[in-house]
Design a protein around this motif. Structure first.
Motif, mmCIF file in Angstrom:
data_model
loop_
_atom_site.group_PDB
_atom_site.id
_atom_site.type_symbol
_atom_site.label_atom_id
_atom_site.label_comp_id
_atom_site.label_asym_id
_atom_site.label_seq_id
_atom_site.Cartn_x
_atom_site.Cartn_y
_atom_site.Cartn_z
ATOM 1 N N PRO A 41 -12.600 0.616 59.563
ATOM 2 C CA PRO A 41 -12.993 0.067 60.871
ATOM 3 C C PRO A 41 -14.442 -0.398 60.863
ATOM 4 O O PRO A 41 -15.340 0.332 60.421
ATOM 5 N N GLY A 42 -14.646 -1.621 61.324
ATOM 6 C CA GLY A 42 -15.990 -2.161 61.410
ATOM 7 C C GLY A 42 -16.592 -2.597 60.092
ATOM 8 O O GLY A 42 -17.766 -2.993 60.052
ATOM 9 N N MET A 43 -15.815 -2.516 59.026
ATOM 10 C CA MET A 43 -16.335 -2.856 57.700
ATOM 11 C C MET A 43 -15.614 -4.090 57.168
ATOM 12 O O MET A 43 -14.513 -4.428 57.604
ATOM 13 N N GLU A 44 -16.227 -4.731 56.188
ATOM 14 C CA GLU A 44 -15.571 -5.856 55.536
ATOM 15 C C GLU A 44 -14.500 -5.341 54.580
ATOM 16 O O GLU A 44 -14.572 -4.222 54.075
ATOM 17 N N ARG A 45 -13.544 -6.201 54.336
ATOM 18 C CA ARG A 45 -12.514 -5.867 53.360
ATOM 19 C C ARG A 45 -13.140 -5.743 51.972
ATOM 20 O O ARG A 45 -14.006 -6.533 51.597
ATOM 21 N N GLU A 46 -12.683 -4.761 51.224
ATOM 22 C CA GLU A 46 -13.264 -4.466 49.914
ATOM 23 C C GLU A 46 -12.158 -4.428 48.874
ATOM 24 O O GLU A 46 -11.122 -3.769 49.078
ATOM 25 N N GLU A 47 -12.382 -5.113 47.757
ATOM 26 C CA GLU A 47 -11.425 -5.008 46.660
ATOM 27 C C GLU A 47 -11.621 -3.662 45.979
ATOM 28 O O GLU A 47 -12.730 -3.287 45.634
ATOM 29 N N VAL A 48 -10.526 -2.953 45.769
ATOM 30 C CA VAL A 48 -10.568 -1.619 45.191
ATOM 31 C C VAL A 48 -10.171 -1.637 43.722
ATOM 32 O O VAL A 48 -10.821 -1.010 42.882
ATOM 33 N N SER A 49 -9.098 -2.344 43.435
ATOM 34 C CA SER A 49 -8.567 -2.314 42.080
ATOM 35 C C SER A 49 -7.663 -3.512 41.863
ATOM 36 O O SER A 49 -7.173 -4.114 42.820
ATOM 37 N N CYS A 50 -7.457 -3.828 40.600
ATOM 38 C CA CYS A 50 -6.566 -4.927 40.259
ATOM 39 C C CYS A 50 -5.855 -4.600 38.950
ATOM 40 O O CYS A 50 -6.431 -3.957 38.062
ATOM 41 N N ILE A 51 -4.612 -5.045 38.860
ATOM 42 C CA ILE A 51 -3.871 -4.930 37.607
ATOM 43 C C ILE A 51 -3.237 -6.278 37.322
ATOM 44 O O ILE A 51 -2.612 -6.873 38.208
ATOM 45 N N SER A 52 -3.415 -6.765 36.108
ATOM 46 C CA SER A 52 -2.865 -8.068 35.762
ATOM 47 C C SER A 52 -1.340 -7.996 35.673
ATOM 48 O O SER A 52 -0.738 -6.918 35.696
ATOM 49 N N SER A 53 -0.722 -9.153 35.550
ATOM 50 C CA SER A 53 0.743 -9.210 35.599
ATOM 51 C C SER A 53 1.392 -8.397 34.488
ATOM 52 O O SER A 53 2.425 -7.760 34.701
ATOM 53 N N SER A 54 0.770 -8.403 33.312
ATOM 54 C CA SER A 54 1.346 -7.661 32.187
ATOM 55 C C SER A 54 0.716 -6.299 32.005
ATOM 56 O O SER A 54 0.998 -5.601 31.038
ATOM 57 N N ALA A 55 -0.149 -5.906 32.940
ATOM 58 C CA ALA A 55 -0.829 -4.601 32.915
ATOM 59 C C ALA A 55 -1.770 -4.439 31.729
ATOM 60 O O ALA A 55 -2.098 -3.317 31.352
ATOM 61 N N ASN A 56 -2.207 -5.542 31.142
ATOM 62 C CA ASN A 56 -3.138 -5.424 30.019
ATOM 63 C C ASN A 56 -4.589 -5.515 30.469
ATOM 64 O O ASN A 56 -5.502 -5.425 29.640
ATOM 65 N N ASN A 85 -8.741 13.127 44.287
ATOM 66 C CA ASN A 85 -10.050 13.573 44.771
ATOM 67 C C ASN A 85 -10.531 12.677 45.910
ATOM 68 O O ASN A 85 -11.669 12.180 45.902
ATOM 69 N N LEU A 86 -9.681 12.501 46.884
ATOM 70 C CA LEU A 86 -10.009 11.600 47.985
ATOM 71 C C LEU A 86 -11.177 12.125 48.809
ATOM 72 O O LEU A 86 -11.343 13.349 48.981
ATOM 73 N N LYS A 87 -11.946 11.194 49.308
ATOM 74 C CA LYS A 87 -13.130 11.495 50.094
ATOM 75 C C LYS A 87 -12.997 10.867 51.476
ATOM 76 O O LYS A 87 -12.278 9.871 51.633
ATOM 77 N N PRO A 88 -13.707 11.392 52.465
ATOM 78 C CA PRO A 88 -13.634 10.782 53.801
ATOM 79 C C PRO A 88 -13.962 9.294 53.796
ATOM 80 O O PRO A 88 -13.367 8.528 54.575
ATOM 81 N N GLU A 89 -14.837 8.875 52.910
ATOM 82 C CA GLU A 89 -15.201 7.453 52.864
ATOM 83 C C GLU A 89 -14.109 6.572 52.275
ATOM 84 O O GLU A 89 -14.234 5.345 52.267
ATOM 85 N N ASP A 90 -13.039 7.184 51.787
ATOM 86 C CA ASP A 90 -11.882 6.405 51.338
ATOM 87 C C ASP A 90 -10.966 6.033 52.499
ATOM 88 O O ASP A 90 -10.000 5.279 52.317
ATOM 89 N N THR A 91 -11.242 6.566 53.673
ATOM 90 C CA THR A 91 -10.424 6.262 54.845
ATOM 91 C C THR A 91 -10.463 4.775 55.154
ATOM 92 O O THR A 91 -11.533 4.185 55.315
ATOM 93 N N ALA A 92 -9.293 4.165 55.221
ATOM 94 C CA ALA A 92 -9.187 2.718 55.440
ATOM 95 C C ALA A 92 -7.716 2.338 55.506
ATOM 96 O O ALA A 92 -6.836 3.143 55.174
ATOM 97 N N VAL A 93 -7.469 1.111 55.910
ATOM 98 C CA VAL A 93 -6.160 0.510 55.706
ATOM 99 C C VAL A 93 -6.170 -0.129 54.318
ATOM 100 O O VAL A 93 -7.089 -0.887 53.989
ATOM 101 N N TYR A 94 -5.172 0.195 53.544
ATOM 102 C CA TYR A 94 -5.071 -0.303 52.175
ATOM 103 C C TYR A 94 -4.008 -1.400 52.115
ATOM 104 O O TYR A 94 -2.887 -1.217 52.627
ATOM 105 N N TYR A 95 -4.382 -2.503 51.500
ATOM 106 C CA TYR A 95 -3.499 -3.657 51.375
ATOM 107 C C TYR A 95 -3.309 -4.002 49.904
ATOM 108 O O TYR A 95 -4.209 -3.793 49.086
ATOM 109 N N CYS A 96 -2.163 -4.570 49.584
ATOM 110 C CA CYS A 96 -2.004 -5.184 48.275
ATOM 111 C C CYS A 96 -1.787 -6.682 48.457
ATOM 112 O O CYS A 96 -1.296 -7.140 49.484
#
Length: 123
Positions: A41-56, A85-96
């Motif tokens: 809430p109130g924050m910009e969207r942030e990229e967390v992680s990415c995996i390529s199509s072949s997972a390499n 090891n989740l932290k309170p600052e991980d609270t967010a809506v997560y999208y893929c």
């Protein structure tokens, strides 16, 4: 109709774990990189992680390195984000989101987005 659906969010105590899933349909899932974003809430969207199509190729934002693990099962058209090891600052809506083949640089448009799943880390 192309579709991405996230699941697995919820309320967890600090130090706990969750596994998010991102299920794709209506498009060739195994030809797309899957990128996980989050927006608090109130924050910009942030990229967390990415995996390529072949997972390499996988990448993580510094804030989640050594705690989050991205994976995929193309036979099931599903990607996962294991969050430990989740932290309170991980609270967010997560999208893929889906991007052709490789993990893109910031600013490129994504072909498909999910509706998001809420993750709340609180005692």
């Amino acid at each position: 109709q192309p579709h991405l659906v996230e699941a697995g969010g919820g309320l967890v105590q600090p130090g706990g774990s969750l596994r998010l899933s991102c299920a794709g349909s209506g498009f060739p899932f195994d030809s797309y990189a899957i990128v996980w974003f989050r927006q608090a809430p109130g924050m910009e969207r942030e990229e967390v992680s990415c995996i390529s199509s072949s997972a390499n190729n996988m990448k993580y934002v510094d804030a989640v390195k050594d705690r989050f693990t991205v994976s995929r099962d193309n036979a099931k058209n599903t990607a996962y984000l294991q969050m430990n090891n989740l932290k309170p600052e991980d609270t967010a809506v997560y999208y893929c989101a889906a991007f052709p083949r490789v993990c893109p640089s910031p600013g490129f448009p994504y072909d498909y987005w999910g509706q998001g799943t809420q993750v709340t880390v609180s005692s």
